[in-house]
Design an enzyme around this catalytic site. Structure first.
Site, PDB file in Angstrom:
ATOM      1  N   GLY A   9       0.828  -1.203   0.000  1.00 56.23           N
ATOM      2  CA  GLY A   9       0.000   0.000   0.000  1.00 56.23           C
ATOM      3  C   GLY A   9       0.865   1.258   0.000  1.00 56.23           C
ATOM      4  O   GLY A   9       0.537   2.262  -0.635  1.00 56.23           O
ATOM      5  N   ASN A  10       2.019   1.176   0.687  1.00 62.66           N
ATOM      6  CA  ASN A  10       2.923   2.337   0.759  1.00 62.66           C
ATOM      7  C   ASN A  10       3.457   2.751  -0.601  1.00 62.66           C
ATOM      8  O   ASN A  10       3.851   3.893  -0.796  1.00 62.66           O
ATOM      9  CB  ASN A  10       4.139   1.996   1.643  1.00 62.66           C
ATOM     10  N   LYS A 206      -3.495  -8.801   1.627  1.00 63.71           N
ATOM     11  CA  LYS A 206      -3.018  -9.085   0.260  1.00 63.71           C
ATOM     12  C   LYS A 206      -1.782  -9.982   0.236  1.00 63.71           C
ATOM     13  O   LYS A 206      -1.589 -10.742  -0.719  1.00 63.71           O
ATOM     14  CB  LYS A 206      -2.751  -7.792  -0.523  1.00 63.71           C
ATOM     15  N   LYS A 264       3.143 -10.227   6.440  1.00 60.36           N
ATOM     16  CA  LYS A 264       4.131 -10.413   5.353  1.00 60.36           C
ATOM     17  C   LYS A 264       5.040 -11.595   5.680  1.00 60.36           C
ATOM     18  O   LYS A 264       5.317 -12.431   4.824  1.00 60.36           O
ATOM     19  CB  LYS A 264       5.009  -9.164   5.226  1.00 60.36           C
TER      20      LYS A 264
HETATM   21  N1  LIG Z   1      10.548  -5.997  12.072  1.00 55.87           N
HETATM   22  C1  LIG Z   1      10.258  -5.071  11.151  1.00 55.87           C
HETATM   23  N2  LIG Z   1      11.139  -4.791  10.175  1.00 55.87           N
HETATM   24  C2  LIG Z   1      10.865  -3.852   9.253  1.00 55.87           C
HETATM   25  N3  LIG Z   1       9.710  -3.148   9.196  1.00 55.87           N
HETATM   26  C3  LIG Z   1       8.792  -3.384  10.148  1.00 55.87           C
HETATM   27  C4  LIG Z   1       9.012  -4.363  11.160  1.00 55.87           C
HETATM   28  N4  LIG Z   1       7.939  -4.381  11.963  1.00 55.87           N
HETATM   29  C5  LIG Z   1       7.073  -3.486  11.480  1.00 55.87           C
HETATM   30  N5  LIG Z   1       7.569  -2.870  10.384  1.00 55.87           N
HETATM   31  C6  LIG Z   1       6.820  -1.871   9.631  1.00 55.87           C
HETATM   32  O1  LIG Z   1       6.163  -2.550   8.586  1.00 55.87           O
HETATM   33  C7  LIG Z   1       5.946  -1.597   7.522  1.00 55.87           C
HETATM   34  C8  LIG Z   1       5.605  -2.351   6.256  1.00 55.87           C
HETATM   35  O2  LIG Z   1       4.341  -2.985   6.442  1.00 55.87           O
HETATM   36  P1  LIG Z   1       3.016  -2.326   5.796  1.00 55.87           P
HETATM   37  O3  LIG Z   1       2.910  -0.889   6.184  1.00 55.87           O
HETATM   38  O4  LIG Z   1       1.860  -3.216   6.106  1.00 55.87           O
HETATM   39  O5  LIG Z   1       3.443  -2.449   4.277  1.00 55.87           O
HETATM   40  P2  LIG Z   1       2.679  -2.286   2.886  1.00 55.87           P
HETATM   41  O6  LIG Z   1       1.460  -1.437   3.110  1.00 55.87           O
HETATM   42  O7  LIG Z   1       3.717  -1.635   2.031  1.00 55.87           O
HETATM   43  O8  LIG Z   1       2.332  -3.677   2.442  1.00 55.87           O
HETATM   44  C9  LIG Z   1       7.240  -0.821   7.497  1.00 55.87           C
HETATM   45  O9  LIG Z   1       7.071   0.452   6.937  1.00 55.87           O
HETATM   46  C10 LIG Z   1       7.641  -0.767   8.981  1.00 55.87           C
HETATM   47  O10 LIG Z   1       7.228   0.460   9.536  1.00 55.87           O
HETATM   48  N1  LIG Z   2      -5.690  -5.494   1.651  1.00 53.07           N
HETATM   49  C1  LIG Z   2      -4.427  -5.218   2.067  1.00 53.07           C
HETATM   50  O1  LIG Z   2      -3.697  -6.083   2.568  1.00 53.07           O
HETATM   51  O2  LIG Z   2      -4.032  -3.889   1.883  1.00 53.07           O
HETATM   52  P1  LIG Z   2      -2.682  -3.218   2.403  1.00 53.07           P
HETATM   53  O3  LIG Z   2      -1.563  -4.044   1.915  1.00 53.07           O
HETATM   54  O4  LIG Z   2      -2.714  -1.836   1.778  1.00 53.07           O
HETATM   55  O5  LIG Z   2      -2.776  -3.172   3.903  1.00 53.07           O
END
Ligand SMILES: Nc1ncnc2c1ncn2[C@@H]1O[C@H](COP(=O)(O)OP(=O)(O)O)[C@@H](O)[C@H]1O
Ligand SMILES: NC(=O)OP(=O)(O)O
Length: 311
Positions: A9-10, A206, A264
């Site tokens: 999402g980022n 996702k 993840k």
């Molecule tokens: N152990 C970790 N190592 C790295 N990042 C982490 C960890 N725990 C939490 N994070 C956070 O997880 C975020 C990525 O997950 P998320 O925001 O759900 O990603 P996306 O939306 O890109 O799929 C990173 O930006 C970081 O702030």
């Molecule tokens: N549906 C879903 O997992 O969206 P994000 O990755 O943006 O959280």
């Protein structure tokens, strides 16, 4: 190699950005530069998140005085698949003239009795301070939870069981099409005893759906691409350090936050454990370096990449 990429999402909307269409489209075009590079070397399938976007649509729907009730999350998920799928498809078509690209609206089967329906956990929409979040929760009947230093709405996130259109995705890939699918984890649906599908109020993760699809499509590699270059050991502490090459066993011994890195890590571990292939978590712009073994957190059965025998 057949590679499946889950676009975080980022990559489409950073936490510090306003969700204007122009901002998201510009971010998609940047992301697609990397994806187009991968498509030149590998057979590519793309999935993407929708947390920020589906939360924004939910707020709009909840504040529409012309509606007797807000749109349900399956419908909002479909809207985000259409919007983000359209942007990604068009950007790829422009970057790769002559290649066929298709963004598919896909549904993800979940269980109607998944305990996740009673325990909302998936962060959606923007972040608020605690007071504002609690006010909105009381006003709209939301559940809100702390996400880092701020608060966000959470919704149920049942476990994905199957992407309903898996066979069609496979068929398109066989035609050389770059498929964009399972956006937002897929539109959550349940199947009744007569085989009919109905949408449910949820947002599927996702990365977990991508792991399932990666296995079903016989992908050689699964990349969960986000905004951090590695998974960090001791995240947020003075002793944090990057994990570069690892195994599911080593990763599972560590703790990760439920709303972000947790799913993840779970997703990549499941894929590697089930298939014996490679999965990785890392930064979008380093995708090819991750496949080359010089960036990201790379997860394989024996912690080595390229895969080599430990005998
Ligand atoms: N152990 C970790 N190592 C790295 N990042 C982490 C960890 N725990 C939490 N994070 C956070 O997880 C975020 C990525 O997950 P998320 O925001 O759900 O990603 P996306 O939306 O890109 O799929 C990173 O930006 C970081 O702030
Ligand atoms: N549906 C879903 O997992 O969206 P994000 O990755 O943006 O959280």
């Amino acid at each position: 190699m057949r590679v499946i990429v889950a676009l975080g999402g980022n990559a489409v909307l950073r936490r510090d950005e306003r969700p204007d269409a122009s901002t998201q489209l510009a971010n998609v075009r940047t992301a697609v530069r990397t994806l187009a590079g991968l498509a030149g070397r590998h057979e590519l399938v793309i999935t993407h998140g929708n947390g920020p976007q589906v939360g924004m649509l939910a707020v709009q729907s909840a504040s529409d005085p012309g509606l007797s009730r807000p749109y349900p999350f399956d419908a909002l998920g479909a809207q985000t698949q259409g919007l983000l799928g359209y942007w990604i498809q068009q950007a790829l078509q422009n970057a790769l003239p002559g290649r066929q690209v298709l963004a598919m609206v896909t549904q993800t089967l979940v269980s109607a009795v998944d305990p996740a329906f009673a325990a909302p956990s998936k962060f959606v929409g923007r972040a608020y301070d605690r007071e504002e979040a609690e006010k909105l929760a009381a006003e709209h009947g939301w559940t809100v939870k702390q996400d880092g230093g701020q608060w966000r709405r959470v919704v149920p996130s049942p476990a994905p069981q199957r992407v309903v259109e898996t066979r069609l995705i496979r068929r398109m890939m066989g035609e050389g099409v770059i498929v964009v699918c399972a956006g937002g984890g897929g539109i959550p649906v349940v199947r009744d005893e007569r085989g009919r599908l109905t949408g449910v109020e949820a947002v599927v993760d996702k990365d977990l759906t991508t792991a399932l699809l990666a296995e079903a499509l016989d992908c050689d590699a699964f990349l969960a691409l986000t905004d951090v270059p590695h998974v960090l050991r001791g995240f947020g502490t003075p002793a944090e350090s990057p994990i570069r090459h690892t195994t599911p066993h080593e990763l599972r011994a560590l703790d990760f936050p439920a709303g972000s890195m947790g799913p993840k890590v779970e997703a990549v571990c499941r894929f590697v454990e089930t298939t014996g292939d490679m999965a990785a978590i890392g930064r979008l712009d380093q995708a090819q370096r991750i496949l080359d073994g010089t960036a990201g957190t790379i997860v394989t059965p024996n912690g080595r990449w390229p895969l080599t025998s430990t005998l």
